[in-house]
Motif scaffolding. Structure first.
Motif, PDB file in Angstrom:
ATOM      1  N   ASN A 108      96.184  11.404 -61.780  1.00  0.00           N
ATOM      2  CA  ASN A 108      95.885   9.978 -61.990  1.00  0.00           C
ATOM      3  C   ASN A 108      95.594   9.660 -63.449  1.00  0.00           C
ATOM      4  O   ASN A 108      95.054  10.488 -64.187  1.00  0.00           O
ATOM      5  CB  ASN A 108      94.674   9.580 -61.135  1.00  0.00           C
ATOM      6  N   LYS A 109      95.907   8.444 -63.830  1.00  0.00           N
ATOM      7  CA  LYS A 109      95.574   7.955 -65.168  1.00  0.00           C
ATOM      8  C   LYS A 109      94.401   6.985 -65.114  1.00  0.00           C
ATOM      9  O   LYS A 109      93.642   6.858 -66.079  1.00  0.00           O
ATOM     10  CB  LYS A 109      96.790   7.281 -65.807  1.00  0.00           C
ATOM     11  N   ASP A 110      94.259   6.292 -63.971  1.00  0.00           N
ATOM     12  CA  ASP A 110      93.181   5.326 -63.782  1.00  0.00           C
ATOM     13  C   ASP A 110      92.230   5.823 -62.695  1.00  0.00           C
ATOM     14  O   ASP A 110      92.545   6.778 -61.970  1.00  0.00           O
ATOM     15  CB  ASP A 110      93.758   3.959 -63.392  1.00  0.00           C
ATOM     16  N   PRO A 111      91.050   5.193 -62.545  1.00  0.00           N
ATOM     17  CA  PRO A 111      90.109   5.596 -61.498  1.00  0.00           C
ATOM     18  C   PRO A 111      90.751   5.577 -60.110  1.00  0.00           C
ATOM     19  O   PRO A 111      91.560   4.694 -59.799  1.00  0.00           O
ATOM     20  CB  PRO A 111      88.993   4.554 -61.608  1.00  0.00           C
ATOM     21  N   ILE A 112      90.387   6.549 -59.280  1.00  0.00           N
ATOM     22  CA  ILE A 112      90.901   6.634 -57.915  1.00  0.00           C
ATOM     23  C   ILE A 112      89.733   6.821 -56.944  1.00  0.00           C
ATOM     24  O   ILE A 112      88.619   7.147 -57.346  1.00  0.00           O
ATOM     25  CB  ILE A 112      91.887   7.802 -57.740  1.00  0.00           C
ATOM     26  N   GLU A 113      90.008   6.594 -55.668  1.00  0.00           N
ATOM     27  CA  GLU A 113      88.986   6.799 -54.640  1.00  0.00           C
ATOM     28  C   GLU A 113      88.613   8.277 -54.568  1.00  0.00           C
ATOM     29  O   GLU A 113      89.466   9.155 -54.633  1.00  0.00           O
ATOM     30  CB  GLU A 113      89.515   6.342 -53.285  1.00  0.00           C
ATOM     31  N   SER A 114      87.317   8.522 -54.394  1.00  0.00           N
ATOM     32  CA  SER A 114      86.828   9.896 -54.334  1.00  0.00           C
ATOM     33  C   SER A 114      86.818  10.416 -52.901  1.00  0.00           C
ATOM     34  O   SER A 114      86.707   9.650 -51.947  1.00  0.00           O
ATOM     35  CB  SER A 114      85.407   9.981 -54.899  1.00  0.00           C
ATOM     36  N   THR A 115      86.893  11.708 -52.764  1.00  0.00           N
ATOM     37  CA  THR A 115      86.738  12.367 -51.476  1.00  0.00           C
ATOM     38  C   THR A 115      85.370  12.026 -50.889  1.00  0.00           C
ATOM     39  O   THR A 115      84.364  12.033 -51.596  1.00  0.00           O
ATOM     40  CB  THR A 115      86.846  13.894 -51.649  1.00  0.00           C
ATOM     41  N   GLU A 116      85.329  11.738 -49.596  1.00  0.00           N
ATOM     42  CA  GLU A 116      84.052  11.532 -48.924  1.00  0.00           C
ATOM     43  C   GLU A 116      83.521  12.890 -48.461  1.00  0.00           C
ATOM     44  O   GLU A 116      84.290  13.704 -47.923  1.00  0.00           O
ATOM     45  CB  GLU A 116      84.212  10.591 -47.734  1.00  0.00           C
ATOM     46  N   TRP A 117      82.222  13.126 -48.628  1.00  0.00           N
ATOM     47  CA  TRP A 117      81.698  14.448 -48.282  1.00  0.00           C
ATOM     48  C   TRP A 117      80.179  14.429 -48.143  1.00  0.00           C
ATOM     49  O   TRP A 117      79.502  13.544 -48.655  1.00  0.00           O
ATOM     50  CB  TRP A 117      82.059  15.459 -49.362  1.00  0.00           C
ATOM     51  N   PHE A 118      79.677  15.421 -47.430  1.00  0.00           N
ATOM     52  CA  PHE A 118      78.250  15.733 -47.441  1.00  0.00           C
ATOM     53  C   PHE A 118      78.080  17.217 -47.141  1.00  0.00           C
ATOM     54  O   PHE A 118      78.950  17.857 -46.538  1.00  0.00           O
ATOM     55  CB  PHE A 118      77.464  14.862 -46.451  1.00  0.00           C
TER      56      PHE A 118
END
Length: 495
Positions: A233-243
């Motif tokens: 990616n070059k721009d911000p992207i959605e992050s992995t959801e986790w806990f």
């Protein structure tokens, strides 16, 4: 202290156990896409205190504190404060930009990613099922003190010399993020008893997936140690959801992994879970949000993390009223192989999820039933759920009142009760492992935790809209532990 785990051959099938006899030891991928080897497919309630009584599905989202989720800040900042007390702790979940990680050395990823996209994106667009397409690049095998062995995958040959370049890049990446340092310091690796196998797959574009409720899972077939995702990616992207998963594995998963992994590694997992449990913060939301910086990477210890593909879909609130509404259909489904049904009001209802989340509350009849049978909430499979229903909640035995009483206890035990209608796979089928099978578990505390992506969708939605028409491309690696005499290594002539 001597290990409580026994190590055996990787191809030895674990003994089948009766569901009600749980034998315990003395110790306590972003994208949900299977590879060719996988089929598509604690006992007290951990609560998340909230100042708001609004359920996740409501229009008034609870305010998120900066500490709960601060999209754009490296994920390392959200790790439980167990410091370096355990060797795996610093590697639990890490994310950031390759530009920051690979300082002082050449970052070859942008050029490699450009070449991969040029080769494989057109193939994906022409495939029968573009949304599920990926390219199997290669498998790399590493033994202590020996030259690595790289075996091209089904479509790896198209990359040519790029295979060796990618293997070199990934070695540098794992050096920089601390994974190779951990591996090389382990006796089981130094003595040559076990080797490392790394599966490398490329996904040209995963942006076409439809939004659905989050399906939290683990990528492992039982022998994964690390998972790495590297985006271009070059721009911000959605992050992995986790806990973080601080709970002991189910009896099924535990027995299976004892047939695969070094005893020392299993012990380290147990000790790290205990450290996580002791220092865990029950107010922490399921992480998500947006990852800042170009060439984002995400790395985690697979056994210690529940993760899901990012989504803004909200989970379904459950309650005593919902339990009353669904009782008849649950009772009917409890006699079927798949303990599930489609509700006219609450979507997909899984018996394993409803009972698994009820069982987290200690005062329920179900929790006490599990203790009597030497089980925990994480052991609730469809089979166990069916038997528990017949013993406790069946209409034939007048169990409706017991079910509703347990539902009331569960509803009042935590600030929310949220379900996904999705199975959570803790161990995936891997055809390379004789006796392999899928293990489903109910992630403890997920039903009471808020999700960053549903509490404040503004920044996530903004990133999503900004990336419309942009391919979500990434490389995924599964870093696995293999016995030196495993069938997989024999098949390739050893290493």
């Amino acid at each position: 202290m001597e290990s409580t785990h026994k190590t055996s051959k990787a191809n030895k099938k674990p003994k089948k156990r009766k569901f009600n006899k749980k034998k315990r030891s003395n110790s306590a991928g972003d994208e949900n896409a299977p590879n060719k080897y996988q089929k598509a497919a604690s006992t007290h309630l951990v609560t998340t205190p909230s100042d708001s009584e609004e359920e996740e599905g409501s229009s008034d989202a609870e305010e998120i504190t900066r500490r709960d989720t601060f999209p754009g800040q490296p994920i390392e900042q959200f790790q439980p404060s167990i410091g370096n007390s355990r060797p795996l702790a610093p590697l639990l979940m890490r994310s950031g930009s390759l530009n920051d990680l690979l300082t002082g050395q050449k970052n070859t990823w942008p050029a490699l990613a450009s070449t991969m996209k040029e080769i494989y994106l057109p193939i994906q667009k022409k495939s029968k099922d573009p949304a599920q397409y990926y390219a199997e690049l290669f498998n790399a095998y590493y033994a202590h003190g020996e030259k690595p062995k790289v075996i091209p995958g089904r479509e790896g040959g198209r990359l040519g010399s790029g295979i060796d370049d990618t293997a070199e890049f990934l070695k540098n990446f794992m050096d920089a993020n601390g994974q190779w340092s951990y591996i090389e310091n382990q006796d089981w690796y130094q003595k040559g008893e076990f080797v490392i196998g790394i599966d490398v797959n490329y996904y040209p574009d995963r942006s076409g997936l439809k939004d659905a409720q989050p399906a939290f899972h683990k990528d492992t077939g039982g022998n994964n140690i690390f998972v790495n995702l590297i985006f271009d990616n070059k721009d911000p992207i959605e992050s992995t959801e986790w806990f973080a998963d601080a709970e002991p594995p189910s009896a099924d998963r535990s027995a299976w992994q004892q047939s695969l992994l070094p005893a020392a590694y299993l012990d380290e997992l147990d000790k790290t879970r205990k450290a996580l449990k002791a220092q865990s913060d029950s107010t922490t939301s399921v992480q998500g949000g947006v990852s800042d910086g170009p060439n984002t990477y995400v790395s985690w210890v697979d056994d210690l993390v529940w993760h899901a593909t990012p989504t803004v879909e909200k989970r379904t609130p459950f309650s005593v009223a919902a339990a009353q509404h669904e009782y008849a259909q649950l009772n009917s489904a409890s006699t079927k192989q798949r303990f599930a049904h489609q509700s006219d009001k609450y979507g997909t209802i899984l018996g394993v999820e409803i009972l698994g989340t009820i069982a987290e509350a200690e005062d329920t009849a179900l929790h006490k039933w599990l203790v009597t049978n030497e089980l925990s909430a994480q052991d609730i499979t469809d089979k166990v759920a069916r038997q528990a229903w017949q013993d406790l909640y069946s209409k034939n035995k007048g169990g409706k009142n017991t079910f509703l009483a347990d539902a009331k206890i569960r509803e009042t035990a935590g600030p929310v009760w949220l379900i996904t209608g999705q199975y959570s796979e803790a161990n995936a089928y891997d055809e390379r492992l004789e006796g392999s099978y899928s293990v489903k578990e109910t992630p403890i505390s997920l039903s009471t935790r808020r999700r960053a992506n549903s509490l404040d969708t503004g920044e996530v939605q903004q990133a999503r809209e900004a990336n419309v028409g942009v391919a979500r491309s990434f490389i995924r690696t599964w870093v696995r532990i293999l016995p030196r005499d495993s069938a997989e290594l024999k098949k390739i002539g050893g290493i």
